[in-house]
Design a protein around this motif. Structure first.
Motif, PDB file in Angstrom:
ATOM      1  N   GLN A  59       2.790   2.277  -7.830  1.00  0.00           N
ATOM      2  CA  GLN A  59       1.731   1.326  -7.506  1.00  0.00           C
ATOM      3  C   GLN A  59       2.311  -0.075  -7.313  1.00  0.00           C
ATOM      4  O   GLN A  59       1.962  -0.775  -6.365  1.00  0.00           O
ATOM      5  CB  GLN A  59       0.676   1.294  -8.613  1.00  0.00           C
ATOM      6  CG  GLN A  59      -0.466   0.336  -8.308  1.00  0.00           C
ATOM      7  CD  GLN A  59      -1.299   0.036  -9.532  1.00  0.00           C
ATOM      8  OE1 GLN A  59      -0.803  -0.529 -10.498  1.00  0.00           O
ATOM      9  NE2 GLN A  59      -2.564   0.429  -9.490  1.00  0.00           N
ATOM     10  N   GLU A  60       3.218  -0.471  -8.182  1.00  0.00           N
ATOM     11  CA  GLU A  60       3.852  -1.787  -8.090  1.00  0.00           C
ATOM     12  C   GLU A  60       4.614  -1.939  -6.772  1.00  0.00           C
ATOM     13  O   GLU A  60       4.528  -2.971  -6.104  1.00  0.00           O
ATOM     14  CB  GLU A  60       4.801  -1.965  -9.276  1.00  0.00           C
ATOM     15  CG  GLU A  60       5.453  -3.318  -9.363  1.00  0.00           C
ATOM     16  CD  GLU A  60       6.398  -3.416 -10.555  1.00  0.00           C
ATOM     17  OE1 GLU A  60       7.400  -4.151 -10.416  1.00  0.00           O
ATOM     18  OE2 GLU A  60       6.157  -2.774 -11.588  1.00  0.00           O
ATOM     19  N   LEU A  63       2.059  -2.159  -3.831  1.00  0.00           N
ATOM     20  CA  LEU A  63       1.409  -3.473  -3.793  1.00  0.00           C
ATOM     21  C   LEU A  63       2.382  -4.565  -3.346  1.00  0.00           C
ATOM     22  O   LEU A  63       1.996  -5.470  -2.600  1.00  0.00           O
ATOM     23  CB  LEU A  63       0.800  -3.806  -5.152  1.00  0.00           C
ATOM     24  CG  LEU A  63      -0.464  -3.022  -5.490  1.00  0.00           C
ATOM     25  CD1 LEU A  63      -0.846  -3.222  -6.945  1.00  0.00           C
ATOM     26  CD2 LEU A  63      -1.618  -3.402  -4.569  1.00  0.00           C
ATOM     27  N   ASP A  67       1.781  -6.877  -0.135  1.00  0.00           N
ATOM     28  CA  ASP A  67       1.839  -8.340  -0.203  1.00  0.00           C
ATOM     29  C   ASP A  67       2.855  -8.903   0.788  1.00  0.00           C
ATOM     30  O   ASP A  67       2.604  -9.925   1.424  1.00  0.00           O
ATOM     31  CB  ASP A  67       2.182  -8.792  -1.620  1.00  0.00           C
ATOM     32  CG  ASP A  67       1.052  -8.520  -2.610  1.00  0.00           C
ATOM     33  OD1 ASP A  67      -0.107  -8.328  -2.172  1.00  0.00           O
ATOM     34  OD2 ASP A  67       1.336  -8.492  -3.826  1.00  0.00           O
ATOM     35  N   ARG A 112      -6.488  -4.661  -1.352  1.00  0.00           N
ATOM     36  CA  ARG A 112      -5.597  -4.686  -2.518  1.00  0.00           C
ATOM     37  C   ARG A 112      -6.246  -3.950  -3.694  1.00  0.00           C
ATOM     38  O   ARG A 112      -5.583  -3.178  -4.396  1.00  0.00           O
ATOM     39  CB  ARG A 112      -5.279  -6.135  -2.884  1.00  0.00           C
ATOM     40  CG  ARG A 112      -4.148  -6.275  -3.847  1.00  0.00           C
ATOM     41  CD  ARG A 112      -3.718  -7.751  -3.955  1.00  0.00           C
ATOM     42  NE  ARG A 112      -2.306  -7.870  -4.199  1.00  0.00           N
ATOM     43  CZ  ARG A 112      -1.721  -7.504  -5.321  1.00  0.00           C
ATOM     44  NH1 ARG A 112      -2.421  -6.971  -6.289  1.00  0.00           N
ATOM     45  NH2 ARG A 112      -0.421  -7.650  -5.475  1.00  0.00           N
ATOM     46  N   GLU A 113      -7.531  -4.169  -3.900  1.00  0.00           N
ATOM     47  CA  GLU A 113      -8.238  -3.510  -4.998  1.00  0.00           C
ATOM     48  C   GLU A 113      -8.331  -1.998  -4.766  1.00  0.00           C
ATOM     49  O   GLU A 113      -8.168  -1.207  -5.688  1.00  0.00           O
ATOM     50  CB  GLU A 113      -9.632  -4.108  -5.180  1.00  0.00           C
ATOM     51  CG  GLU A 113     -10.371  -3.592  -6.389  1.00  0.00           C
ATOM     52  CD  GLU A 113      -9.613  -3.777  -7.708  1.00  0.00           C
ATOM     53  OE1 GLU A 113      -9.776  -2.908  -8.592  1.00  0.00           O
ATOM     54  OE2 GLU A 113      -8.861  -4.763  -7.850  1.00  0.00           O
ATOM     55  N   ILE A 115      -6.202  -0.182  -3.104  1.00  0.00           N
ATOM     56  CA  ILE A 115      -4.851   0.323  -3.350  1.00  0.00           C
ATOM     57  C   ILE A 115      -4.623   0.450  -4.849  1.00  0.00           C
ATOM     58  O   ILE A 115      -4.142   1.473  -5.351  1.00  0.00           O
ATOM     59  CB  ILE A 115      -3.773  -0.593  -2.722  1.00  0.00           C
ATOM     60  CG1 ILE A 115      -3.867  -0.558  -1.201  1.00  0.00           C
ATOM     61  CG2 ILE A 115      -2.383  -0.221  -3.194  1.00  0.00           C
ATOM     62  CD1 ILE A 115      -3.067  -1.657  -0.502  1.00  0.00           C
ATOM     63  N   ARG A 116      -4.980  -0.603  -5.578  1.00  0.00           N
ATOM     64  CA  ARG A 116      -4.789  -0.616  -7.031  1.00  0.00           C
ATOM     65  C   ARG A 116      -5.527   0.558  -7.692  1.00  0.00           C
ATOM     66  O   ARG A 116      -4.981   1.249  -8.541  1.00  0.00           O
ATOM     67  CB  ARG A 116      -5.252  -1.940  -7.615  1.00  0.00           C
ATOM     68  CG  ARG A 116      -4.999  -2.087  -9.109  1.00  0.00           C
ATOM     69  CD  ARG A 116      -5.516  -3.397  -9.680  1.00  0.00           C
ATOM     70  NE  ARG A 116      -5.014  -4.573  -9.028  1.00  0.00           N
ATOM     71  CZ  ARG A 116      -3.793  -5.079  -9.184  1.00  0.00           C
ATOM     72  NH1 ARG A 116      -2.929  -4.473  -9.957  1.00  0.00           N
ATOM     73  NH2 ARG A 116      -3.428  -6.169  -8.556  1.00  0.00           N
TER      74      ARG A 116
END
Length: 120
Positions: A59-60, A63, A67, A112-113, A115-116
């Motif tokens: 996940q990191e 993201l 970004d 982004r949310e 994906i998170r």
């Protein structure tokens, strides 16, 4: 490898599971990873450390990639990044719904949310 005096690089269908076998069999100097890294950029870490990458690190990485795309392309990066998310989500339960949903998201924060949540 023994018949040449130049570095030899093996490639072709190399993945985290067979990398050591290929290195040992061919005695090559290096591996070249291609298709196996599409949607799976952590393959390099997995080959190097001989360990799987956990969901939190995936996940990191995803993201951070998102970004970077937004930083480089601005809001257009959101549209470009969809193809990467399609690859990242392969084989995960709910991927079809996730892919359908992200195709209509036009807001960076909402993407982004999403994906998170999906890669949690």
């Amino acid at each position: 490898k023994a018949s040449v005096k130049i570095p030899v690089v093996a490639n072709g269908d190399i993945n985290a599971q067979n990398a050591d076998e290929i290195l040992n069999f061919t005695k090559c100097d290096a591996l070249m990873i291609g298709r196996a890294s599409i949607g799976n950029p952590w393959i390099f870490h997995e080959i190097k450390t001989k360990t799987s990458v956990d969901k939190a690190l995936k996940q990191e990485i995803i993201l951070a990639h998102f970004d970077a795309m937004i930083e480089h392309y601005g809001e257009h990066g959101l549209c470009i990044f969809r193809k990467h998310l399609h690859q990242y989500s392969k084989g995960i339960d709910g991927a079809t719904t996730f892919r359908n949903d992200i195709n209509f998201i036009k807001d960076v924060t909402a993407m982004r949310e999403c994906i998170r949540e999906f890669f949690a």
